[in-house]
Design a protein around this motif. Structure first.
Motif, PDB file in Angstrom:
ATOM      1  N   THR A  54       0.870  -1.054   0.100  1.00 36.55           N
ATOM      2  CA  THR A  54       0.120   0.038  -0.067  1.00 36.55           C
ATOM      3  C   THR A  54       0.632   1.271   0.020  1.00 36.55           C
ATOM      4  O   THR A  54       0.104   2.334  -0.251  1.00 36.55           O
ATOM      5  CB  THR A  54      -0.905  -0.048   1.106  1.00 36.55           C
ATOM      6  N   PRO A  57       1.045   3.322  -3.689  1.00 33.25           N
ATOM      7  CA  PRO A  57      -0.205   3.798  -4.092  1.00 33.25           C
ATOM      8  C   PRO A  57      -0.618   5.012  -3.097  1.00 33.25           C
ATOM      9  O   PRO A  57      -0.990   6.141  -3.381  1.00 33.25           O
ATOM     10  CB  PRO A  57      -1.285   2.914  -4.018  1.00 33.25           C
ATOM     11  N   TRP A  58      -0.238   4.977  -1.760  1.00 30.34           N
ATOM     12  CA  TRP A  58      -0.469   5.896  -0.800  1.00 30.34           C
ATOM     13  C   TRP A  58       0.192   7.202  -0.969  1.00 30.34           C
ATOM     14  O   TRP A  58      -0.346   8.183  -1.087  1.00 30.34           O
ATOM     15  CB  TRP A  58      -0.345   5.707   0.648  1.00 30.34           C
ATOM     16  N   HIS A  60       1.566   8.209  -4.059  1.00 28.18           N
ATOM     17  CA  HIS A  60       0.941   8.566  -4.866  1.00 28.18           C
ATOM     18  C   HIS A  60      -0.066   9.670  -4.697  1.00 28.18           C
ATOM     19  O   HIS A  60      -0.097  10.782  -5.213  1.00 28.18           O
ATOM     20  CB  HIS A  60       0.585   7.550  -6.257  1.00 28.18           C
ATOM     21  N   ASP A  61      -1.113   9.020  -3.744  1.00 28.20           N
ATOM     22  CA  ASP A  61      -2.073   9.999  -3.322  1.00 28.20           C
ATOM     23  C   ASP A  61      -1.607  11.325  -2.787  1.00 28.20           C
ATOM     24  O   ASP A  61      -2.078  12.425  -2.779  1.00 28.20           O
ATOM     25  CB  ASP A  61      -3.004   9.217  -2.454  1.00 28.20           C
ATOM     26  N   ASP A  86       9.264   1.660 -11.687  1.00 31.62           N
ATOM     27  CA  ASP A  86       7.957   1.388 -11.654  1.00 31.62           C
ATOM     28  C   ASP A  86       7.261   2.090 -12.662  1.00 31.62           C
ATOM     29  O   ASP A  86       7.390   3.439 -12.771  1.00 31.62           O
ATOM     30  CB  ASP A  86       7.189   2.015 -10.161  1.00 31.62           C
ATOM     31  N   ALA A  88       4.397   3.370 -12.866  1.00 35.52           N
ATOM     32  CA  ALA A  88       3.675   4.531 -12.710  1.00 35.52           C
ATOM     33  C   ALA A  88       4.574   5.790 -12.268  1.00 35.52           C
ATOM     34  O   ALA A  88       3.888   6.915 -12.177  1.00 35.52           O
ATOM     35  CB  ALA A  88       2.898   4.098 -11.804  1.00 35.52           C
ATOM     36  N   THR A  89       5.757   5.725 -11.960  1.00 39.13           N
ATOM     37  CA  THR A  89       6.368   6.709 -11.605  1.00 39.13           C
ATOM     38  C   THR A  89       6.772   7.807 -12.592  1.00 39.13           C
ATOM     39  O   THR A  89       6.391   8.943 -12.356  1.00 39.13           O
ATOM     40  CB  THR A  89       7.963   6.204 -11.129  1.00 39.13           C
TER      41      THR A  89
END
Length: 114
Positions: A54, A57-58, A60-61, A86, A88-89
């Protein structure tokens, strides 16, 4: 020294990362009124729970939605440092360059892009 600073120092110096503490630190990083506490809790979470599913994603938020630029900048820097490969980075960093309201966050994201 604020409690979150003491907790972060203890975690880093001891190398112990109790799972129950993750929830407390994550909550403090989001909800505490004191910016220093939120920054310390974010730092301790990013350092102590890098492998927890987690954490990324945390972060990122926090990089997108935190109300304070320092916390968003720290989240961007932590993601770029600990998850450079990653997929998404790069997307997050590009998004922050284009969409963050604060120049320090935009600059941190731009500096971290390959």
């Amino acid at each position: 020294m604020p409690a979150a600073h003491q907790i972060g120092y203890h975690i880093e110096s001891s190398g112990l990362f109790p799972p129950a503490l993750l929830a407390v630190l994550s909550e403090r990083a989001v909800a505490d009124y004191d910016l220093k506490v939120r920054r310390a809790a974010l730092h301790a979470t990013a350092e102590g729970w890098r492998d927890h599913p987690t954490t990324l994603p945390w972060l990122h938020d926090r990089a997108v939605h935190d109300r304070h630029r320092d916390v968003r900048r720290m989240a961007v820097e932590a993601i770029a440092t600990h998850w450079p490969d990653d997929p998404a980075t790069a997307l997050l960093l590009s998004d922050r360059v284009d969409n963050d309201d604060d120049p320090t966050v935009r600059d941190a994201a731009a500096d971290a892009l390959p």
